[in-house]
Design a protein around this motif. Structure first.
Motif, PDB file in Angstrom:
ATOM      1  N   LEU A 123     -54.982   1.955 -55.537  1.00 40.25           N
ATOM      2  CA  LEU A 123     -55.519   3.321 -55.308  1.00 40.25           C
ATOM      3  C   LEU A 123     -56.130   3.612 -56.905  1.00 40.25           C
ATOM      4  CD1 LEU A 123     -55.252   5.627 -53.512  1.00 40.25           C
ATOM      5  CD2 LEU A 123     -53.343   6.507 -54.708  1.00 40.25           C
ATOM      6  N   ALA A 124     -57.255   4.248 -56.697  1.00 40.23           N
ATOM      7  CA  ALA A 124     -57.856   4.670 -57.882  1.00 40.23           C
ATOM      8  C   ALA A 124     -57.199   5.901 -58.581  1.00 40.23           C
ATOM      9  CB  ALA A 124     -59.351   5.375 -57.505  1.00 40.23           C
ATOM     10  N   ALA A 125     -57.569   5.568 -60.088  1.00 42.41           N
ATOM     11  CA  ALA A 125     -56.746   6.577 -60.999  1.00 42.41           C
ATOM     12  C   ALA A 125     -57.110   8.140 -60.597  1.00 42.41           C
ATOM     13  CB  ALA A 125     -57.194   6.270 -62.251  1.00 42.41           C
ATOM     14  N   GLU A 126     -57.848   8.503 -60.258  1.00 43.35           N
ATOM     15  CA  GLU A 126     -58.178   9.680 -59.900  1.00 43.35           C
ATOM     16  C   GLU A 126     -57.524  10.292 -58.827  1.00 43.35           C
ATOM     17  OE1 GLU A 126     -60.639   7.672 -60.188  1.00 43.35           O
ATOM     18  OE2 GLU A 126     -61.561   8.059 -62.006  1.00 43.35           O
ATOM     19  N   ARG A 127     -57.322   9.498 -57.658  1.00 37.92           N
ATOM     20  CA  ARG A 127     -56.435   9.893 -56.469  1.00 37.92           C
ATOM     21  C   ARG A 127     -54.909   9.676 -56.716  1.00 37.92           C
ATOM     22  NH1 ARG A 127     -57.195   6.564 -51.147  1.00 37.92           N
ATOM     23  NH2 ARG A 127     -56.031   8.658 -50.541  1.00 37.92           N
ATOM     24  N   CYS A 128     -54.610   8.648 -57.639  1.00 36.33           N
ATOM     25  CA  CYS A 128     -53.136   8.884 -58.212  1.00 36.33           C
ATOM     26  C   CYS A 128     -52.825  10.083 -58.910  1.00 36.33           C
ATOM     27  CB  CYS A 128     -52.882   7.803 -59.132  1.00 36.33           C
ATOM     28  SG  CYS A 128     -52.934   5.956 -58.532  1.00 36.33           S
ATOM     29  N   VAL A 129     -53.678  10.699 -59.775  1.00 34.57           N
ATOM     30  CA  VAL A 129     -53.449  11.674 -60.334  1.00 34.57           C
ATOM     31  C   VAL A 129     -53.292  12.895 -59.542  1.00 34.57           C
ATOM     32  CG1 VAL A 129     -54.355  13.633 -61.842  1.00 34.57           C
ATOM     33  CG2 VAL A 129     -54.300  11.288 -62.622  1.00 34.57           C
ATOM     34  N   GLU A 130     -54.316  13.067 -58.305  1.00 37.11           N
ATOM     35  CA  GLU A 130     -54.303  14.185 -57.519  1.00 37.11           C
ATOM     36  C   GLU A 130     -53.091  14.109 -56.883  1.00 37.11           C
ATOM     37  OE1 GLU A 130     -57.862  13.408 -55.365  1.00 37.11           O
ATOM     38  OE2 GLU A 130     -59.448  14.019 -56.877  1.00 37.11           O
ATOM     39  N   GLU A 131     -52.425  13.026 -56.278  1.00 42.88           N
ATOM     40  CA  GLU A 131     -51.226  13.008 -55.604  1.00 42.88           C
ATOM     41  C   GLU A 131     -50.221  13.432 -56.518  1.00 42.88           C
ATOM     42  OE1 GLU A 131     -48.308  11.965 -52.888  1.00 42.88           O
ATOM     43  OE2 GLU A 131     -50.456  12.505 -52.713  1.00 42.88           O
ATOM     44  N   GLY A 132     -50.159  13.162 -57.786  1.00 37.71           N
ATOM     45  CA  GLY A 132     -49.083  13.618 -58.583  1.00 37.71           C
ATOM     46  C   GLY A 132     -49.051  15.018 -58.820  1.00 37.71           C
ATOM     47  N   GLU A 133     -50.329  15.691 -58.879  1.00 42.22           N
ATOM     48  CA  GLU A 133     -50.376  17.359 -58.810  1.00 42.22           C
ATOM     49  C   GLU A 133     -49.847  17.651 -57.637  1.00 42.22           C
ATOM     50  OE1 GLU A 133     -54.553  17.329 -59.609  1.00 42.22           O
ATOM     51  OE2 GLU A 133     -54.244  17.402 -61.766  1.00 42.22           O
ATOM     52  N   ARG A 134     -50.540  17.212 -56.401  1.00 49.97           N
ATOM     53  CA  ARG A 134     -49.799  17.838 -55.216  1.00 49.97           C
ATOM     54  C   ARG A 134     -48.364  17.728 -54.973  1.00 49.97           C
ATOM     55  NH1 ARG A 134     -47.975  16.325 -50.434  1.00 49.97           N
ATOM     56  NH2 ARG A 134     -47.544  14.118 -50.983  1.00 49.97           N
ATOM     57  N   ILE A 135     -47.959  16.623 -55.558  1.00 51.26           N
ATOM     58  CA  ILE A 135     -46.303  16.662 -55.506  1.00 51.26           C
ATOM     59  C   ILE A 135     -45.629  17.654 -56.363  1.00 51.26           C
ATOM     60  CG2 ILE A 135     -44.151  15.010 -56.248  1.00 51.26           C
ATOM     61  CD1 ILE A 135     -45.952  12.765 -55.248  1.00 51.26           C
ATOM     62  N   ALA A 136     -46.208  18.005 -57.428  1.00 52.35           N
ATOM     63  CA  ALA A 136     -45.615  18.844 -58.333  1.00 52.35           C
ATOM     64  C   ALA A 136     -45.474  20.390 -57.821  1.00 52.35           C
ATOM     65  CB  ALA A 136     -46.322  18.694 -59.850  1.00 52.35           C
ATOM     66  N   ALA A 137     -46.798  20.359 -56.934  1.00 47.87           N
ATOM     67  CA  ALA A 137     -46.789  21.752 -56.367  1.00 47.87           C
ATOM     68  C   ALA A 137     -45.769  22.065 -55.172  1.00 47.87           C
ATOM     69  CB  ALA A 137     -48.154  22.104 -55.967  1.00 47.87           C
ATOM     70  N   ARG A 138     -44.958  21.138 -54.613  1.00 45.84           N
ATOM     71  CA  ARG A 138     -44.664  21.323 -53.536  1.00 45.84           C
ATOM     72  C   ARG A 138     -43.055  22.051 -53.600  1.00 45.84           C
ATOM     73  NH1 ARG A 138     -43.315  15.774 -50.882  1.00 45.84           N
ATOM     74  NH2 ARG A 138     -42.209  17.089 -49.377  1.00 45.84           N
ATOM     75  N   ALA A 139     -42.649  22.123 -54.866  1.00 38.57           N
ATOM     76  CA  ALA A 139     -41.112  22.998 -54.977  1.00 38.57           C
ATOM     77  C   ALA A 139     -41.221  23.534 -56.571  1.00 38.57           C
ATOM     78  CB  ALA A 139     -40.308  22.128 -54.690  1.00 38.57           C
ATOM     79  N   GLU A 140     -40.352  24.891 -56.588  1.00 42.00           N
ATOM     80  CA  GLU A 140     -40.355  25.240 -57.909  1.00 42.00           C
ATOM     81  C   GLU A 140     -39.837  24.267 -58.856  1.00 42.00           C
ATOM     82  OE1 GLU A 140     -38.231  29.057 -60.224  1.00 42.00           O
ATOM     83  OE2 GLU A 140     -38.409  29.086 -57.806  1.00 42.00           O
ATOM     84  N   ARG A 141     -38.932  23.371 -58.554  1.00 51.73           N
ATOM     85  CA  ARG A 141     -38.251  22.424 -59.502  1.00 51.73           C
ATOM     86  C   ARG A 141     -38.503  21.115 -58.914  1.00 51.73           C
ATOM     87  NH1 ARG A 141     -35.777  24.543 -63.855  1.00 51.73           N
ATOM     88  NH2 ARG A 141     -34.615  22.738 -63.982  1.00 51.73           N
ATOM     89  N   VAL A 142     -39.508  20.279 -59.176  1.00 51.34           N
ATOM     90  CA  VAL A 142     -39.425  18.730 -58.811  1.00 51.34           C
ATOM     91  C   VAL A 142     -39.205  17.676 -59.715  1.00 51.34           C
ATOM     92  CG1 VAL A 142     -41.274  17.275 -57.920  1.00 51.34           C
ATOM     93  CG2 VAL A 142     -41.374  19.569 -57.103  1.00 51.34           C
ATOM     94  N   ALA A 143     -38.482  16.735 -59.350  1.00 51.53           N
ATOM     95  CA  ALA A 143     -38.262  15.571 -60.128  1.00 51.53           C
ATOM     96  C   ALA A 143     -38.675  14.404 -59.654  1.00 51.53           C
ATOM     97  CB  ALA A 143     -36.866  15.474 -60.463  1.00 51.53           C
ATOM     98  N   LEU A 144     -39.051  13.553 -60.242  1.00 49.11           N
ATOM     99  CA  LEU A 144     -39.817  12.135 -59.838  1.00 49.11           C
ATOM    100  C   LEU A 144     -39.026  11.035 -60.449  1.00 49.11           C
ATOM    101  CD1 LEU A 144     -43.460  12.253 -60.479  1.00 49.11           C
ATOM    102  CD2 LEU A 144     -42.360  12.745 -58.574  1.00 49.11           C
ATOM    103  N   LEU A 145     -38.647  10.065 -59.571  1.00 50.68           N
ATOM    104  CA  LEU A 145     -38.198   8.510 -59.906  1.00 50.68           C
ATOM    105  C   LEU A 145     -39.227   7.748 -59.719  1.00 50.68           C
ATOM    106  CD1 LEU A 145     -36.199   6.706 -60.631  1.00 50.68           C
ATOM    107  CD2 LEU A 145     -35.130   6.773 -58.278  1.00 50.68           C
ATOM    108  N   VAL A 146     -39.703   7.350 -60.737  1.00 53.42           N
ATOM    109  CA  VAL A 146     -41.062   6.419 -60.803  1.00 53.42           C
ATOM    110  C   VAL A 146     -40.584   5.090 -61.091  1.00 53.42           C
ATOM    111  CG1 VAL A 146     -43.437   6.055 -61.632  1.00 53.42           C
ATOM    112  CG2 VAL A 146     -42.343   8.397 -61.658  1.00 53.42           C
ATOM    113  N   MET A 147     -40.877   4.241 -59.991  1.00 50.76           N
ATOM    114  CA  MET A 147     -40.558   2.784 -59.751  1.00 50.76           C
ATOM    115  C   MET A 147     -41.833   1.942 -60.137  1.00 50.76           C
ATOM    116  SD  MET A 147     -37.463   3.159 -59.440  1.00 50.76           S
ATOM    117  CE  MET A 147     -36.829   1.676 -59.060  1.00 50.76           C
ATOM    118  N   GLY A 148     -41.658   0.985 -61.128  1.00 49.78           N
ATOM    119  CA  GLY A 148     -43.092   0.189 -61.707  1.00 49.78           C
ATOM    120  C   GLY A 148     -42.648  -0.784 -62.713  1.00 49.78           C
ATOM    121  N   ASP A 149     -43.300  -1.987 -62.414  1.00 50.89           N
ATOM    122  CA  ASP A 149     -43.275  -3.003 -63.821  1.00 50.89           C
ATOM    123  C   ASP A 149     -44.336  -2.861 -64.590  1.00 50.89           C
ATOM    124  OD1 ASP A 149     -40.556  -3.422 -62.525  1.00 50.89           O
ATOM    125  OD2 ASP A 149     -41.346  -5.175 -61.644  1.00 50.89           O
ATOM    126  N   ALA A 150     -44.260  -3.271 -65.859  1.00 48.18           N
ATOM    127  CA  ALA A 150     -45.494  -3.500 -66.513  1.00 48.18           C
ATOM    128  C   ALA A 150     -45.749  -4.772 -66.187  1.00 48.18           C
ATOM    129  CB  ALA A 150     -45.147  -3.399 -68.126  1.00 48.18           C
TER     130      ALA A 150
END
Length: 238
Positions: A123-150
């Protein structure tokens, strides 16, 4: 608005039943993940979204109650993403989200409603960022558990063999996660991340997008190592 985030590695070896005899080698990483999830709980979010890597270039949603398992690794162990609210049909959790579900079960998460979001490795970086913005707008207090390896190219025996670019690439990610540097995460080289087999690139860029609306977030790097030649990082933003 994003009020807290935890970044954790997602190798199935993090689960002791999968690691078997090698389980003690990742005990420090497990302890750091437990501490990171404690930061999420302390933030008292109204919604927790678990973000993890999936194949392809799309986005996938896994409702609360979605099941997963580690049977593909020869272990008779099932997990569930949060409470069983009847959302048990459909796809199983991909491995990254299954590890996230296991971490939540291990720490007894029973606070905010949650869901899983699979982010395509291509997924392109721009779309990843847009998805993050959308998630953050879904509730007054949002938390993320971000899973991934280097990177998976830190040693000769690593899954991707030794690549001299891997160590500096991982060090840059560690600095960005430890400093809550959204700009550095947005700027991650998609092609290089793919070549180094870094599964966390897209999820971390979702985090960068989600944090855009809360510049007061501060980062803390809790763990950084490369057992088995793969970069594992644990960090919190709060």
């Amino acid at each position: 608005m994003l009020v807290a985030a935890a970044a954790c590695p997602c190798p199935p070896l993090l689960v002791p039943e999968v690691a078997v005899g090698a389980a003690p080698e990742l005990e420090t990483a497990r302890a750091a993940c437990t501490d990171a999830l404690g930061v999420l709980a302390a933030a008292r979010p109204g919604l927790l979204v678990v973000v993890g890597p999936v194949d392809g270039a799309g986005l996938e949603t896994y409702p609360e109650g979605t099941a997963g398992s580690f049977r593909g690794f020869g272990v008779d162990l099932d997990v569930r993403l949060g409470r069983d609210r009847g959302a048990t049909a459909g796809r199983e959790l991909p491995y990254g989200l299954a590890v996230g579900a296991w971490l939540l079960e291990r720490t007894g998460w029973a606070d905010a409603p949650l869901e899983g979001r699979g982010v395509g490795a291509a997924l392109a970086a721009e779309r990843c960022v847009e998805e993050g913005e959308r998630i953050a707008a879904r509730a007054e207090r949002v938390a993320l558990l971000v899973m991934g390896d280097a990177s998976a190219c830190r040693t000769l025996k690593a899954p991707g063999y030794l690549d001299e670019r891997a160590a500096p690439f991982d060090a840059g990610i560690a600095r960005a996660l430890g400093a809550a540097d959204t700009g550095a995460l947005r700027a991650l080289d998609t092609g290089l991340a793919r070549e180094l087999k870094a599964s966390g690139r897209a999820p971390w860029q979702v985090l960068a997008g989600a944090a855009a609306g809360n510049p007061s977030l501060e980062g803390a790097l809790l763990y950084e190592d490369a057992p088995y030649g793969v970069g594992y990082l644990v960090a919190t933003w709060s």
